[in-house]
Motif scaffolding. Structure first.
Motif, PDB file in Angstrom:
ATOM      1  N   LEU A 292       0.856  -1.174   0.000  1.00 23.24           N
ATOM      2  CA  LEU A 292       0.000   0.000   0.000  1.00 23.24           C
ATOM      3  C   LEU A 292       0.893   1.225   0.000  1.00 23.24           C
ATOM      4  N   ALA A 293       0.986   1.866  -1.172  1.00 20.86           N
ATOM      5  CA  ALA A 293       1.855   3.029  -1.343  1.00 20.86           C
ATOM      6  C   ALA A 293       1.050   4.294  -1.124  1.00 20.86           C
ATOM      7  N   GLY A 294       1.641   5.252  -0.434  1.00 17.04           N
ATOM      8  CA  GLY A 294       0.882   6.467  -0.177  1.00 17.04           C
ATOM      9  C   GLY A 294       1.725   7.657   0.192  1.00 17.04           C
ATOM     10  N   GLY A 295       1.081   8.800   0.153  1.00 22.20           N
ATOM     11  CA  GLY A 295       1.715  10.058   0.532  1.00 22.20           C
ATOM     12  C   GLY A 295       0.663  11.038   1.011  1.00 22.20           C
ATOM     13  N   ALA A 296       1.100  12.102   1.661  1.00 22.44           N
ATOM     14  CA  ALA A 296       0.176  13.084   2.230  1.00 22.44           C
ATOM     15  C   ALA A 296       0.574  14.490   1.814  1.00 22.44           C
ATOM     16  N   SER A 297      -0.408  15.243   1.336  1.00 25.98           N
ATOM     17  CA  SER A 297      -0.223  16.649   0.984  1.00 25.98           C
ATOM     18  C   SER A 297      -0.746  17.527   2.108  1.00 25.98           C
ATOM     19  N   ASN A 298      -0.198  18.724   2.235  1.00 24.77           N
ATOM     20  CA  ASN A 298      -0.717  19.688   3.206  1.00 24.77           C
ATOM     21  C   ASN A 298      -1.998  20.345   2.720  1.00 24.77           C
ATOM     22  N   SER A 299      -2.327  20.159   1.451  1.00 16.15           N
ATOM     23  CA  SER A 299      -3.600  20.654   0.951  1.00 16.15           C
ATOM     24  C   SER A 299      -4.717  19.820   1.562  1.00 16.15           C
ATOM     25  N   GLY A 300      -5.953  20.286   1.434  1.00 18.33           N
ATOM     26  CA  GLY A 300      -7.060  19.533   1.997  1.00 18.33           C
ATOM     27  C   GLY A 300      -8.035  20.430   2.730  1.00 18.33           C
ATOM     28  N   GLY A 301      -8.726  19.849   3.695  1.00 17.61           N
ATOM     29  CA  GLY A 301      -9.774  20.562   4.400  1.00 17.61           C
ATOM     30  C   GLY A 301      -9.306  21.817   5.108  1.00 17.61           C
ATOM     31  N   ALA A 302      -8.099  21.782   5.682  1.00 15.73           N
ATOM     32  CA  ALA A 302      -7.595  22.969   6.381  1.00 15.73           C
ATOM     33  C   ALA A 302      -7.430  24.141   5.424  1.00 15.73           C
ATOM     34  N   ALA A 303      -7.072  23.856   4.169  1.00 15.64           N
ATOM     35  CA  ALA A 303      -6.934  24.924   3.172  1.00 15.64           C
ATOM     36  C   ALA A 303      -8.285  25.534   2.832  1.00 15.64           C
ATOM     37  N   LEU A 304      -9.344  24.716   2.836  1.00  9.77           N
ATOM     38  CA  LEU A 304     -10.690  25.243   2.599  1.00  9.77           C
ATOM     39  C   LEU A 304     -11.167  26.096   3.768  1.00  9.77           C
ATOM     40  N   LEU A 305     -10.934  25.582   4.992  1.00  4.10           N
ATOM     41  CA  LEU A 305     -11.430  26.278   6.183  1.00  4.10           C
ATOM     42  C   LEU A 305     -10.675  27.560   6.477  1.00  4.10           C
ATOM     43  N   PRO A 332      -4.216  25.076  -3.299  1.00  2.00           N
ATOM     44  CA  PRO A 332      -4.596  25.554  -1.958  1.00  2.00           C
ATOM     45  C   PRO A 332      -3.740  24.943  -0.851  1.00  2.00           C
ATOM     46  N   LEU A 333      -3.214  25.798   0.002  1.00  4.52           N
ATOM     47  CA  LEU A 333      -2.453  25.381   1.176  1.00  4.52           C
ATOM     48  C   LEU A 333      -2.896  26.237   2.367  1.00  4.52           C
ATOM     49  N   PRO A 334      -2.927  25.659   3.572  1.00  4.50           N
ATOM     50  CA  PRO A 334      -3.334  26.443   4.737  1.00  4.50           C
ATOM     51  C   PRO A 334      -2.211  27.307   5.299  1.00  4.50           C
ATOM     52  N   VAL A 360     -17.896  30.673  -7.016  1.00  6.00           N
ATOM     53  CA  VAL A 360     -16.837  30.432  -8.000  1.00  6.00           C
ATOM     54  C   VAL A 360     -15.495  30.252  -7.290  1.00  6.00           C
ATOM     55  N   PHE A 361     -15.248  31.069  -6.266  1.00  2.00           N
ATOM     56  CA  PHE A 361     -14.004  30.938  -5.516  1.00  2.00           C
ATOM     57  C   PHE A 361     -13.929  29.576  -4.831  1.00  2.00           C
ATOM     58  N   LEU A 362     -15.032  29.160  -4.201  1.00  2.12           N
ATOM     59  CA  LEU A 362     -15.058  27.847  -3.554  1.00  2.12           C
ATOM     60  C   LEU A 362     -14.823  26.746  -4.576  1.00  2.12           C
ATOM     61  N   GLN A 363     -15.469  26.832  -5.737  1.00  2.00           N
ATOM     62  CA  GLN A 363     -15.260  25.808  -6.752  1.00  2.00           C
ATOM     63  C   GLN A 363     -13.806  25.786  -7.209  1.00  2.00           C
ATOM     64  N   GLY A 364     -13.189  26.964  -7.320  1.00  2.00           N
ATOM     65  CA  GLY A 364     -11.778  27.005  -7.681  1.00  2.00           C
ATOM     66  C   GLY A 364     -10.899  26.319  -6.649  1.00  2.00           C
ATOM     67  N   LEU A 365     -11.232  26.493  -5.364  1.00  2.00           N
ATOM     68  CA  LEU A 365     -10.479  25.815  -4.307  1.00  2.00           C
ATOM     69  C   LEU A 365     -10.661  24.302  -4.395  1.00  2.00           C
ATOM     70  N   LEU A 366     -11.900  23.863  -4.589  1.00  2.00           N
ATOM     71  CA  LEU A 366     -12.170  22.428  -4.692  1.00  2.00           C
ATOM     72  C   LEU A 366     -11.486  21.830  -5.916  1.00  2.00           C
ATOM     73  N   GLU A 367     -11.516  22.550  -7.026  1.00  2.00           N
ATOM     74  CA  GLU A 367     -10.803  22.086  -8.223  1.00  2.00           C
ATOM     75  C   GLU A 367      -9.311  22.013  -7.963  1.00  2.00           C
ATOM     76  N   GLY A 368      -8.784  23.009  -7.248  1.00  2.00           N
ATOM     77  CA  GLY A 368      -7.353  23.022  -6.969  1.00  2.00           C
ATOM     78  C   GLY A 368      -6.924  21.828  -6.148  1.00  2.00           C
ATOM     79  N   ILE A 369      -7.696  21.491  -5.108  1.00  2.00           N
ATOM     80  CA  ILE A 369      -7.352  20.319  -4.286  1.00  2.00           C
ATOM     81  C   ILE A 369      -7.475  19.047  -5.119  1.00  2.00           C
TER      82      ILE A 369
END
Length: 443
Positions: A292-305, A332-334, A360-369
């Motif tokens: 199981l290969a994986g990695g973690a980005s700092n992007s995500g929910g914190a960047a939205l909030l 997006p990054l927090p 539109v801004f929210l959609q841009g953030l969701l697209e970015g993530i």
């Protein structure tokens, strides 16, 4: 040390397997029948770990008492004497030091404890593919504890899940291949590497390691009497919370991927070969003879909030147009810094083009993530993992249908929310099958 898989016999009618999940704020249990159907659940909250500066600690007795209270709750749902196998998962990298009787000597050192300080010494001797790299690794924190306390240098270390399983079985000193990864265990060689001793950590103080789901032993007679478990119940080795969450989704084939849309963005894909990139935090957990290969980005929910409350996101979601891209291409990054899929400690999110329309801004953030997610899977593929054939989603963001459609467009593969997302459910399946469910880790 690792042995061949010892698959347990099928359950008889009316018998159950139990998964126990030790999370940051509670103990959770899920019992399943022989078909893997959840039949009972129990949750017992725990107080949060104590934070002092960079330290994060918790009294291990809090874990144990929460488990006992959860057993009492579960007894109101099913006959505990019908439980045949039990496995435990815990937060990845959380460990404690024990005396020769298995009694904790001090607090549990939590996965997010920041006392590290030994990362440079580890980097000087550990190969790049080791899971022990980084200040937050279990090995770095173990070395920090040993450096600060001379008495700690003669005490064996054990992970959170291992200790709870040990309490149930009355046997300590054994861990599983997933929990041991961030302590420096080599899952390819299936052994503790020699370079660990060059850091002053004797291998004699590290646990014996076996595959997840391997038999630890029968439940201790005193624990059977205390809880109402049958003395015939078996305690099986568990795994980390992240691996258990993956198993819970039902992902089972090569190329099956799971994205966790929580505070951060975590991607995992089932592969035939391990892939590693220590500098980016990419490593592979062993699942039987697969990986199981994986990695973690700092992007995500914190960047939205950082821009919208959860309530405002819910209000704006009906106005999103997933099939009409905004063309904003945000990353997006927090806060400053990114490790994966781009390694850049100075990277930050600067909004040069914020639309006047919040939707539109929210959609841009969701697209970015979503674009970061797609880049993350491409980066794993560049390292040798398979491209995802489908993506199962877990975490709070998985419930946003508009975001799911955006992600499907960006990823180009089917994307859906996992039916089962409870970590304890994945651990129950581990107990049921005596290892990863068929297809997830079998050769």
């Amino acid at each position: 040390m690792a042995g061949a898989r010892n698959e347990p016999p099928p359950l008889a009618s009316g018998e159950f397997c139990l998964g126990i999940d030790l999370g940051t704020n509670g103990a959770r249990m899920i019992a399943v029948d022989g078909e893997g159907r959840a039949v009972a659940r129990a949750v017992q909250p725990m107080p949060p770990p104590e934070r002092r500066g960079g330290r994060a600690e918790q009294d291990p007795q809090i874990w144990w008492q929460a488990v006992l209270r959860a057993f009492a709750l579960l007894a109101g749902e099913i006959d505990l004497s019908r439980i045949r196998r039990i496995a435990v998962d815990g937060t990845s990298g959380t460990f404690l030091l024990l005396d020769e009787t298995g009694t904790p000597r001090g607090s549990g050192i939590m996965y997010n404890d920041a006392r590290g300080g030994a990362a440079a010494r580890i980097a000087a001797v550990a190969p790049g593919e080791s899971g022990a790299h980084g200040a937050a690794s279990a090995l770095a924190r173990l070395m920090a504890v040993r450096d600060a306390d001379e008495d700690a240098r003669v005490l064996p270390a054990l992970h959170q899940a291992d200790w709870i399983a040990g309490r149930l079985a009355g046997r300590f000193g054994v861990s599983d291949e997933n929990n041991a990864l961030k302590m420096g265990y080599d899952p390819v060689a299936r052994a503790w590497p020699g370079w660990i001793e060059s850091l002053g950590v004797p291998r004699s103080l590290l646990p014996e390691v076996r595959p997840p789901g391997a038999l630890l032993g029968p439940v201790a007679p005193a624990i059977a009497h205390l809880t109402g478990l049958s003395p015939r119940a078996e305690i099986r080795l568990g795994t980390t919370d992240g691996i258990a969450a993956f198993l819970a989704t039902g992902a089972a084939g090569i190329g099956d991927a799971v994205t966790s849309l929580g505070t951060t963005l975590v991607v995992k894909v089932l592969a035939e070969q391990p892939v590693f990139d220590g500098e980016s935090g990419v490593y592979s957990h062993r699942l039987g003879e697969r990986w199981l290969a994986g990695g973690a980005s700092n992007s995500g929910g914190a960047a939205l909030l950082a821009h919208f409350t959860a309530e405002r996101i819910a209000q704006l979601t009906p106005a999103l147009e997933p099939e009409r891209p905004t063309g904003l291409h945000y990353y997006p990054l927090p806060a400053k810094g990114e490790r994966f899929p781009i390694r850049d400690p100075e990277k930050s999110f600067e909004i040069s083009r914020r639309p006047a329309d919040d939707a539109v801004f929210l959609q841009g953030l969701l697209e970015g993530i979503a674009e970061v997610e797609a880049l993350a899977y491409r980066r794993l593929a560049e390292l040798g993992a398979p491209a995802p054939r489908r993506v199962l989603s877990v975490g709070g963001g998985a419930r946003n249908e508009a975001w799911t459609r955006i992600r499907g467009r960006c990823l180009g593969v089917p994307v859906r929310m996992a039916v089962e997302t409870e970590t304890a459910y994945g651990t129950a399946l581990l107990a049921l099958h005596g290892g990863p469910p068929p297809g997830a880790g079998a050769a």
